[in-house]
Write an enzyme that holds these catalytic residues in place. Structure first.
Site, PDB file in Angstrom:
ATOM      1  CE1 TYR A 139      -2.761   4.140   5.830  1.00 38.28           C
ATOM      2  CE2 TYR A 139      -2.132   5.760   7.482  1.00 38.28           C
ATOM      3  CZ  TYR A 139      -2.936   4.712   7.078  1.00 38.28           C
ATOM      4  OH  TYR A 139      -3.911   4.244   7.915  1.00 38.28           O
ATOM      5  CB  THR A 159      -4.333  -4.372  13.313  1.00 34.62           C
ATOM      6  OG1 THR A 159      -3.289  -3.605  12.693  1.00 34.62           O
ATOM      7  CG2 THR A 159      -5.447  -3.444  13.779  1.00 34.62           C
ATOM      8  NE  ARG A 214       2.423   6.530  17.265  1.00 30.20           N
ATOM      9  CZ  ARG A 214       2.624   6.307  15.975  1.00 30.20           C
ATOM     10  NH1 ARG A 214       3.702   6.813  15.388  1.00 30.20           N
ATOM     11  NH2 ARG A 214       1.786   5.591  15.261  1.00 30.20           N
TER      12      ARG A 214
END
Length: 248
Positions: free
Chosen positions: A149, A184, A208
């Site tokens: 990714y 999402t 985080r």
């Protein structure tokens, strides 16, 4: 809304959910005509009911011939928002050839074909804004277990800057958005795939974040509106980080 996109015709990929859906709705509310595409026909059907300015068309961004046919039949476009993406989890040792190729097919090759398809009509008219979805997990920040990714999203930044440099004198602008962790449906699927205590997984994502919360799709859509609008007419080749301070 203020009509910031009045008179513009926008093509959006992955518009069925998440950031793509929020952007399609926001673009329409700002006066744009929107062609919303997604591989999920059911998601497109529910989106179409949101605003009459939104039309929909199924599109698999991994098929170049579908992309070029759609642009020929439904274009020309003033704005392209390349939002389709795929998140593979794992290090380089966990990434097989199939996952590597799929990551590049969805995250990079699709943008190559879409940009190549929409650019000639934009150049003929001397105007156009291309917005590419990258990520903080790119050349901005290394993120554990996101090898493929991160590689693809770094490539998106290079693609964006190259297009911006090549066509800066011909009315074309090309910019990238690099979100941090946004709440999402896609993120929800990844959380469920982790198994175990889902609430603990969600907490780890939130912890985080320096702001103590996840991003909202509408916050990314707001930036996309700016980059699509004439307000950003002096902005090209830029990388916009929207991550709540995560990469600081």
């Amino acid at each position: 809304m203020s009509g910031r996109l009045s008179g513009k015709y926008a093509l959006i990929t992955a518009a069925g959910a998440g950031i793509g859906r929020a952007t399609a709705i926001r673009f329409a509310k700002e006066g744009a005509r929107v062609l919303a595409t997604d591989i999920n026909a059911d998601a497109l059907a529910s989106l179409k009911a949101e605003d009459p300015a939104i039309t929909t068309c199924p599109l698999d961004v991994t098929h170049a011939e579908q992309i070029h046919a759609l642009v020929r039949e439904r274009g020309p476009f003033d704005v392209l928002f390349n939002c389709a993406g795929y998140v593979h989890a794992g290090t380089v040792l966990d990434t097989d050839d199939v996952s590597w190729r799929r990551s590049f097919s969805i995250n990079v090759d699709s943008m190559f074909h879409l940009c190549k398809a929409v650019l000639p009509p934009m150049l003929e008219r001397g105007r156009g804004s291309i917005i590419n979805m990258s990520s903080v997990a790119s050349s901005i920040k290394g993120v554990p277990n996101r090898f493929a990714y991160t590689a693809t999203k770094a490539a998106v930044i290079g693609l964006t800057r190259s297009i911006a440099a090549d066509f800066v004198t011909r009315g074309i602008r090309c910019n990238a958005i690099c979100p941090g962790t946004v709440k999402t449906p896609s993120l929800g699927e990844r959380v469920r795939a982790l198994g175990g205590d889902e609430e603990a997984h969600w907490r780890s994502f939130v912890e985080r974040q320096p702001m103590g919360r996840l991003g909202d799709p509408e916050e990314i859509a707001a930036l996309a509106v700016y980059l699509a609008s004439d307000e950003s007419s002096f902005t090209t080749g830029t990388v916009h980080v929207v991550d709540g301070g995560w990469s600081n």
